[in-house]
Design a protein around this motif. Sequence first.
Motif, PDB file in Angstrom:
ATOM      1  N   PRO A 136     -35.798  91.033  -2.849  1.00 39.21           N
ATOM      2  CA  PRO A 136     -36.085  91.306  -1.453  1.00 39.21           C
ATOM      3  C   PRO A 136     -35.137  92.321  -0.973  1.00 39.21           C
ATOM      4  CG  PRO A 136     -35.402  89.151  -1.436  1.00 39.21           C
ATOM      5  CD  PRO A 136     -35.587  89.427  -3.066  1.00 39.21           C
ATOM      6  N   PRO A 137     -35.146  93.407  -0.107  1.00 40.02           N
ATOM      7  CA  PRO A 137     -34.173  93.948   0.385  1.00 40.02           C
ATOM      8  C   PRO A 137     -33.580  93.417   1.633  1.00 40.02           C
ATOM      9  CG  PRO A 137     -36.275  94.981   1.263  1.00 40.02           C
ATOM     10  CD  PRO A 137     -36.707  93.982   0.015  1.00 40.02           C
ATOM     11  N   ARG A 138     -32.397  93.715   1.889  1.00 37.05           N
ATOM     12  CA  ARG A 138     -31.599  93.009   3.072  1.00 37.05           C
ATOM     13  C   ARG A 138     -31.670  94.049   4.048  1.00 37.05           C
ATOM     14  NH1 ARG A 138     -26.601  94.837   3.777  1.00 37.05           N
ATOM     15  NH2 ARG A 138     -25.323  95.356   1.926  1.00 37.05           N
ATOM     16  N   MET A 139     -31.359  93.681   5.291  1.00 37.92           N
ATOM     17  CA  MET A 139     -31.226  94.707   6.426  1.00 37.92           C
ATOM     18  C   MET A 139     -29.827  95.158   6.201  1.00 37.92           C
ATOM     19  SD  MET A 139     -32.992  95.850   9.216  1.00 37.92           S
ATOM     20  CE  MET A 139     -34.047  94.536   9.461  1.00 37.92           C
ATOM     21  N   ALA A 140     -29.613  96.362   6.451  1.00 43.93           N
ATOM     22  CA  ALA A 140     -28.126  96.878   6.585  1.00 43.93           C
ATOM     23  C   ALA A 140     -27.428  96.748   7.742  1.00 43.93           C
ATOM     24  CB  ALA A 140     -28.222  98.544   6.262  1.00 43.93           C
ATOM     25  N   THR A 141     -26.299  96.397   7.893  1.00 48.10           N
ATOM     26  CA  THR A 141     -25.573  96.339   9.007  1.00 48.10           C
ATOM     27  C   THR A 141     -25.010  97.565   9.650  1.00 48.10           C
ATOM     28  OG1 THR A 141     -23.280  96.353   8.181  1.00 48.10           O
ATOM     29  CG2 THR A 141     -24.456  94.148   8.188  1.00 48.10           C
ATOM     30  N   GLU A 142     -25.221  97.594  10.913  1.00 49.35           N
ATOM     31  CA  GLU A 142     -24.589  98.755  11.551  1.00 49.35           C
ATOM     32  C   GLU A 142     -23.302  99.305  11.190  1.00 49.35           C
ATOM     33  OE1 GLU A 142     -25.069  98.921  15.836  1.00 49.35           O
ATOM     34  OE2 GLU A 142     -26.457  97.475  15.925  1.00 49.35           O
ATOM     35  N   GLU A 143     -22.286  98.730  10.663  1.00 48.69           N
ATOM     36  CA  GLU A 143     -21.072  98.879  10.232  1.00 48.69           C
ATOM     37  C   GLU A 143     -21.478  99.675   8.958  1.00 48.69           C
ATOM     38  OE1 GLU A 143     -20.553  95.752  12.843  1.00 48.69           O
ATOM     39  OE2 GLU A 143     -21.862  95.829  11.397  1.00 48.69           O
ATOM     40  N   THR A 176     -31.340  99.926  -0.660  1.00 50.63           N
ATOM     41  CA  THR A 176     -30.704 100.628  -1.535  1.00 50.63           C
ATOM     42  C   THR A 176     -29.167  99.870  -1.745  1.00 50.63           C
ATOM     43  OG1 THR A 176     -31.695 102.559  -0.805  1.00 50.63           O
ATOM     44  CG2 THR A 176     -29.365 102.861  -2.047  1.00 50.63           C
ATOM     45  N   LEU A 177     -28.657  99.353  -0.867  1.00 52.00           N
ATOM     46  CA  LEU A 177     -27.352  98.430  -0.933  1.00 52.00           C
ATOM     47  C   LEU A 177     -27.878  97.218  -1.783  1.00 52.00           C
ATOM     48  CD1 LEU A 177     -25.871  98.877   2.824  1.00 52.00           C
ATOM     49  CD2 LEU A 177     -25.609 100.303   0.552  1.00 52.00           C
ATOM     50  N   THR A 178     -28.861  96.501  -1.664  1.00 48.32           N
ATOM     51  CA  THR A 178     -29.386  95.638  -2.796  1.00 48.32           C
ATOM     52  C   THR A 178     -29.046  95.954  -3.996  1.00 48.32           C
ATOM     53  OG1 THR A 178     -30.380  94.414  -0.722  1.00 48.32           O
ATOM     54  CG2 THR A 178     -31.119  93.758  -2.977  1.00 48.32           C
ATOM     55  N   ALA A 179     -29.775  97.144  -4.238  1.00 47.05           N
ATOM     56  CA  ALA A 179     -29.874  97.795  -5.550  1.00 47.05           C
ATOM     57  C   ALA A 179     -28.387  97.984  -6.154  1.00 47.05           C
ATOM     58  CB  ALA A 179     -30.582  98.902  -5.727  1.00 47.05           C
ATOM     59  N   VAL A 180     -27.632  98.511  -5.349  1.00 50.39           N
ATOM     60  CA  VAL A 180     -26.201  98.858  -5.606  1.00 50.39           C
ATOM     61  C   VAL A 180     -25.385  97.545  -6.154  1.00 50.39           C
ATOM     62  CG1 VAL A 180     -24.000  99.470  -4.672  1.00 50.39           C
ATOM     63  CG2 VAL A 180     -26.101 100.982  -4.448  1.00 50.39           C
ATOM     64  N   ASP A 181     -25.399  96.579  -5.141  1.00 50.06           N
ATOM     65  CA  ASP A 181     -24.915  95.420  -5.569  1.00 50.06           C
ATOM     66  C   ASP A 181     -25.179  94.642  -6.713  1.00 50.06           C
ATOM     67  OD1 ASP A 181     -23.031  95.313  -3.097  1.00 50.06           O
ATOM     68  OD2 ASP A 181     -24.359  94.231  -1.939  1.00 50.06           O
ATOM     69  N   ALA A 182     -26.463  94.758  -6.973  1.00 48.04           N
ATOM     70  CA  ALA A 182     -27.208  94.049  -8.055  1.00 48.04           C
ATOM     71  C   ALA A 182     -26.455  94.594  -9.332  1.00 48.04           C
ATOM     72  CB  ALA A 182     -28.594  94.157  -8.226  1.00 48.04           C
ATOM     73  N   VAL A 183     -26.244  95.987  -9.384  1.00 53.91           N
ATOM     74  CA  VAL A 183     -25.768  96.672 -10.567  1.00 53.91           C
ATOM     75  C   VAL A 183     -24.338  96.580 -10.626  1.00 53.91           C
ATOM     76  CG1 VAL A 183     -25.353  99.333 -11.547  1.00 53.91           C
ATOM     77  CG2 VAL A 183     -27.669  98.535 -10.675  1.00 53.91           C
ATOM     78  N   MET A 184     -23.348  96.833  -9.350  1.00 61.91           N
ATOM     79  CA  MET A 184     -22.035  96.910  -9.404  1.00 61.91           C
ATOM     80  C   MET A 184     -21.425  95.438  -9.550  1.00 61.91           C
ATOM     81  SD  MET A 184     -21.779 100.168  -9.393  1.00 61.91           S
ATOM     82  CE  MET A 184     -20.110 100.205  -9.083  1.00 61.91           C
ATOM     83  N   GLY A 239     -36.003 104.173  -0.934  1.00 63.19           N
ATOM     84  CA  GLY A 239     -34.832 104.822  -0.442  1.00 63.19           C
ATOM     85  C   GLY A 239     -35.024 106.078  -1.181  1.00 63.19           C
ATOM     86  N   GLY A 240     -33.980 106.922  -1.075  1.00 59.85           N
ATOM     87  CA  GLY A 240     -33.992 108.389  -1.323  1.00 59.85           C
ATOM     88  C   GLY A 240     -34.178 109.308  -0.147  1.00 59.85           C
ATOM     89  N   LEU A 241     -33.787 108.844   1.119  1.00 57.91           N
ATOM     90  CA  LEU A 241     -34.064 109.706   2.150  1.00 57.91           C
ATOM     91  C   LEU A 241     -32.947 110.628   2.363  1.00 57.91           C
ATOM     92  CD1 LEU A 241     -35.656 107.239   4.712  1.00 57.91           C
ATOM     93  CD2 LEU A 241     -36.690 108.527   2.769  1.00 57.91           C
ATOM     94  N   GLY A 287     -24.354 101.534 -18.907  1.00 57.49           N
ATOM     95  CA  GLY A 287     -25.605 101.102 -18.347  1.00 57.49           C
ATOM     96  C   GLY A 287     -25.873 101.307 -16.767  1.00 57.49           C
ATOM     97  N   ARG A 288     -24.852 101.481 -15.980  1.00 59.37           N
ATOM     98  CA  ARG A 288     -25.129 101.470 -14.632  1.00 59.37           C
ATOM     99  C   ARG A 288     -25.939 102.322 -14.037  1.00 59.37           C
ATOM    100  NH1 ARG A 288     -19.789  99.196 -15.276  1.00 59.37           N
ATOM    101  NH2 ARG A 288     -18.910 101.263 -15.405  1.00 59.37           N
ATOM    102  N   TRP A 289     -27.002 102.321 -13.676  1.00 60.39           N
ATOM    103  CA  TRP A 289     -27.948 103.381 -13.103  1.00 60.39           C
ATOM    104  C   TRP A 289     -28.847 102.600 -12.007  1.00 60.39           C
ATOM    105  CZ3 TRP A 289     -33.154 104.484 -15.971  1.00 60.39           C
ATOM    106  CH2 TRP A 289     -33.950 105.329 -15.250  1.00 60.39           C
ATOM    107  N   ILE A 290     -28.568 103.451 -10.722  1.00 60.69           N
ATOM    108  CA  ILE A 290     -29.415 103.086  -9.790  1.00 60.69           C
ATOM    109  C   ILE A 290     -30.485 104.204  -9.242  1.00 60.69           C
ATOM    110  CG2 ILE A 290     -29.339 102.406  -7.090  1.00 60.69           C
ATOM    111  CD1 ILE A 290     -26.063 101.995  -8.077  1.00 60.69           C
ATOM    112  N   ALA A 291     -31.766 103.934  -9.149  1.00 61.14           N
ATOM    113  CA  ALA A 291     -32.760 104.838  -9.022  1.00 61.14           C
ATOM    114  C   ALA A 291     -33.350 104.739  -7.763  1.00 61.14           C
ATOM    115  CB  ALA A 291     -33.867 104.851  -9.982  1.00 61.14           C
ATOM    116  N   VAL A 292     -33.700 105.732  -6.855  1.00 61.76           N
ATOM    117  CA  VAL A 292     -34.292 105.426  -5.395  1.00 61.76           C
ATOM    118  C   VAL A 292     -35.259 106.206  -5.607  1.00 61.76           C
ATOM    119  CG1 VAL A 292     -32.071 104.683  -4.189  1.00 61.76           C
ATOM    120  CG2 VAL A 292     -32.670 107.222  -4.563  1.00 61.76           C
TER     121      VAL A 292
END
Length: 387
Positions: free
Chosen positions: A49-56, A110-118, A130-132, A293-298
């Motif tokens: 599930p996606p999380r809410m991005a913080t304002e920071e 998108t940050l959820t996807a990033v953290d999972a890969v990184m 994502g992809g906006l 193998g690190r690939w994030i797709a939006v």
Amino acid sequence: MKHDSVFVFSNEQLSYRFSDSHPFNHLRLQLTYDLLNELQAIKPGQILPPRMATEEEIALIHDEAFIEAVKSAGKGQLNEAVAANYGLGTDDTPIFPHMHEAASLLVGGTLTAVDAVMEGRANHALHLGGGLHHGFKGKASGFCIYNDSSIAIEYMKKKYGARVLYVDTDAHHGDGVQWAFYDDPDVCTLSIHETGRYLFPGTGQVHEKGSGNGYGFSINVPVDAFTEDESFLEVYKSAFREVTAFFKPDVIITQNGADAHHFDPLTHLCSTIQTFKEIPKLAHELAHNYCEGRWIAVGGGGYDIWRVVPRAWSYIWLTMTGQVDSLPPTIPENWIRKWASQAEEELPYLWEDQHIVPKIPRKQEITEKNHKTLEKALYHIRNEMKR
């Protein structure tokens, strides 16, 4: 437990919706997810599930004043003149209730996807919400409020020290991401798109190469209107391979707009589903060759949400998970039956397009133009870029 691939999705992401008549409709997320479910191509443990991005986190790219304007607009507290200064309340990007929260959820996905890969919990991650790519530091643009890809790239740089290659195959130029990193040598942006002579946003010319320390790390390959599969894919494969070999990224993030298809109502390209079947194959290959193998797709654009987007986006997940070669020849009947009554177009029966609808008879001439464009775009990779 490490998964080969994770799929970031929640029905709450459908709240990013400007109006019932607006062409940007995230119902396409549900359509794609349901199609993959009917294929039994997703396991419950692969869904994040996606999380809410913080304002920071959003402020990694966007001005705080712009973030406050978006919050106020979503509460109905921003006057029309001020909203217009921030690109809000336009025909492209109308104001809707709780727009800050809806946009923050897409960024967080998108940050959820990033953290999972990184963090090594997955090799690949797909976040179609994502992809906006048109959002700017202080302005919304082209259906995009917050620019999740730009935020994710800056996030990867700061948190993981990553060298990032961003590849954008949306029919529209990835302007917001390009300009965010135009002088940054640790981010390479490659955008293959319909020429701006005919299409929003009008940028993405070959001479846009970056500036300062980032000179040579912005690469644009504008293709002519009415370009078909063969020419589009040759340009894509040649450019992607050469750029990756030069830049040697730590991670690849791809933006997968599905609006280069000949059915798309907002563009002039003539690709078929074959293009969208091939695009993720190369991303998968190069991620393993260069990035462990690190690939994030939006996601991105795609405005024929019934006939095109679900098939095109399904191919990304099926490629990530090694299932693309075991597809049945036809779309699952349960999926067709479920959505047929709502669809504005007749739903596809086969995975591949049954026929090509050429818009003009000048394929050879266009192919030659695209080859010339590609050679100009790659010239500075071979002769001008510096490490």
